[in-house]
Design an enzyme around this catalytic site. Structure first.
Site, PDB file in Angstrom:
ATOM      1  CB  SER A  97      20.566 -95.282  11.822  1.00 46.70           C
ATOM      2  OG  SER A  97      19.343 -95.887  11.416  1.00 46.70           O
ATOM      3  CG  HIS A 101      12.930 -96.475   1.249  1.00 43.04           C
ATOM      4  ND1 HIS A 101      12.278 -97.628   1.639  1.00 43.04           N
ATOM      5  CD2 HIS A 101      12.983 -95.675   2.353  1.00 43.04           C
ATOM      6  CE1 HIS A 101      11.933 -97.527   2.915  1.00 43.04           C
ATOM      7  NE2 HIS A 101      12.359 -96.358   3.371  1.00 43.04           N
ATOM      8  CG  HIS A 111      17.260-100.910   9.216  1.00 37.39           C
ATOM      9  ND1 HIS A 111      17.420-101.894  10.184  1.00 37.39           N
ATOM     10  CD2 HIS A 111      17.419 -99.725   9.855  1.00 37.39           C
ATOM     11  CE1 HIS A 111      17.659-101.318  11.348  1.00 37.39           C
ATOM     12  NE2 HIS A 111      17.665-100.007  11.179  1.00 37.39           N
ATOM     13  CG  ASN A 113      20.986 -98.687  14.503  1.00 37.38           C
ATOM     14  OD1 ASN A 113      21.433 -99.161  15.540  1.00 37.38           O
ATOM     15  ND2 ASN A 113      20.635 -97.423  14.379  1.00 37.38           N
ATOM     16  CE1 TYR A 114      25.759-103.947  12.857  1.00 39.72           C
ATOM     17  CE2 TYR A 114      25.775-102.477  10.955  1.00 39.72           C
ATOM     18  CZ  TYR A 114      25.623-103.741  11.502  1.00 39.72           C
ATOM     19  OH  TYR A 114      25.304-104.794  10.688  1.00 39.72           O
ATOM     20  NE  ARG A 115      20.835-100.076  19.243  1.00 40.67           N
ATOM     21  CZ  ARG A 115      20.442-100.942  18.327  1.00 40.67           C
ATOM     22  NH1 ARG A 115      20.715-100.731  17.046  1.00 40.67           N
ATOM     23  NH2 ARG A 115      19.781-102.032  18.665  1.00 40.67           N
ATOM     24  CG  HIS A 145      20.139-114.389   5.788  1.00 39.07           C
ATOM     25  ND1 HIS A 145      19.844-114.465   7.130  1.00 39.07           N
ATOM     26  CD2 HIS A 145      19.098-113.738   5.207  1.00 39.07           C
ATOM     27  CE1 HIS A 145      18.673-113.903   7.357  1.00 39.07           C
ATOM     28  NE2 HIS A 145      18.189-113.455   6.207  1.00 39.07           N
ATOM     29  CG  HIS A 175      -0.405-104.189  13.240  1.00 37.96           C
ATOM     30  ND1 HIS A 175       0.804-103.673  13.616  1.00 37.96           N
ATOM     31  CD2 HIS A 175      -0.669-103.665  12.011  1.00 37.96           C
ATOM     32  CE1 HIS A 175       1.259-102.867  12.675  1.00 37.96           C
ATOM     33  NE2 HIS A 175       0.388-102.848  11.676  1.00 37.96           N
TER      34      HIS A 175
END
Length: 299
Positions: A97, A101, A111, A113-115, A145, A175
């Site tokens: 992960s 910044h 960001h 992440n590979y799991r 992209h 929200h």
């Protein structure tokens, strides 16, 4: 059902892949930054497993960057185990992960992440990558992209539209009624052959450097005003809101008693919340908000 021996072998192969990917990405980022160096913390999890966290702070380009790997296993709490896709309480999870910044608001936060996760008799891959600009440059979003679309298309032409749409849906600050950024890819438990999915995960992981570094190189020396820095910190607040309220990786790490410092590595170093702040109409800041409320096709 994939044979247990295959899953056991896959764990070792995934571990080797993410550790090499961590080395490759950290090396590329240190070259990009030119000044900062990653500090490594190797840690152990009392319930089983551990990881190595690498964090770079106060660099010339990267204000805070974390590239972490973890391999954890053991028993899940009963209530949390029922929320996952597998069976029973026994689990194994290995992944990489990262969150970057940058110092300049002209360089997007990113960001990835590979799991690989096993819970009981079930095992699956997940992951993705997404871009969070503060000042939107269409060519940067399109480049990010396109590189990921090419990684998808090498395996299945249906992957990119599926996983791009899933990314737009997942990285949504409900929200606020807006996306966290301009998206990328997001996939979880594709439900197919693990060997094929591992090949896809490798392609995605290896796409990160060519997808992101050209953008950072192009924007890192753009002059910055105090107002632009202010806007960056306001938008970073939205990033924090998503990660602490909705992000599954954060929740998984905390629920499995992972290393708190590594889990919360994703939070930015400087952030602000200004009460009921809205940018002036017609400004670049207002344009970003408009795009975040109406996700676009980029590739």
């Amino acid at each position: 059902m994939t044979a247990t021996v295959d899953v056991e072998a896959m764990k070792g192969r995934m571990t080797a892949f993410i550790q090499k990917l961590q080395d490759d990405i950290c090396g590329a980022l240190e070259t990009l930054d030119g000044q900062g160096r990653f500090r490594e913390d190797a840690w152990s999890r009392p319930g089983g497993g551990g990881g190595r966290s690498r964090v770079l702070e106060e660099g010339a380009v990267l204000e805070k960057a974390g590239v972490n790997t973890s391999i954890v296993h053991g028993e899940l709490e009963e209530a949390f185990a029922k929320k996952l896709q597998g069976e029973g309480r026994s689990f194994w999870a290995g992944g990489l992960s990262l969150v970057l910044h940058p110092r300049s608001p002209h360089v997007p936060t990113v960001h990835a992440n590979y799991r690989f996760i096993q819970q009981g008799a079930r095992a699956w891959f997940g992951g993705g990558a997404d871009l969070t600009p503060y000042y939107l440059q269409d060519e940067d979003a399109a480049h990010f992209h396109r590189v990921h679309k090419a990684a998808c298309d090498a395996h299945d032409a249906t992957y990119y539209p599926r996983f791009k749409a899933a990314c737009d849906s997942y990285f949504h600050v409900r929200h606020r009624g807006e996306a966290r950024g301009v998206g990328g890819l997001f996939f979880e438990n594709m439900g197919g052959d693990l060997e094929r999915e591992f090949a896809f995960v490798q392609s995605c992981g290896n796409a990160f450097i060519p997808a992101y570094l050209p953008i950072a190189e192009r924007r890192k020396d753009t002059p910055v005003t105090e107002q632009q820095r202010f806007w960056q910190e306001v938008r970073r607040g939205r990033y924090v809101e998503f990660n602490l309220v909705y992000d599954r990786g954060t929740i998984f790490g905390l629920e499995t008693q992972g290393r708190t410092e590594s889990i919360l590595m994703s939070l930015p170093p400087r952030v602000r919340w200004r009460y009921d702040y809205h940018p002036e109409p017609g400004t670049p800041e207002a344009r970003l908000e408009e795009v975040l409320r109406n996700p676009r096709e980029w590739a």
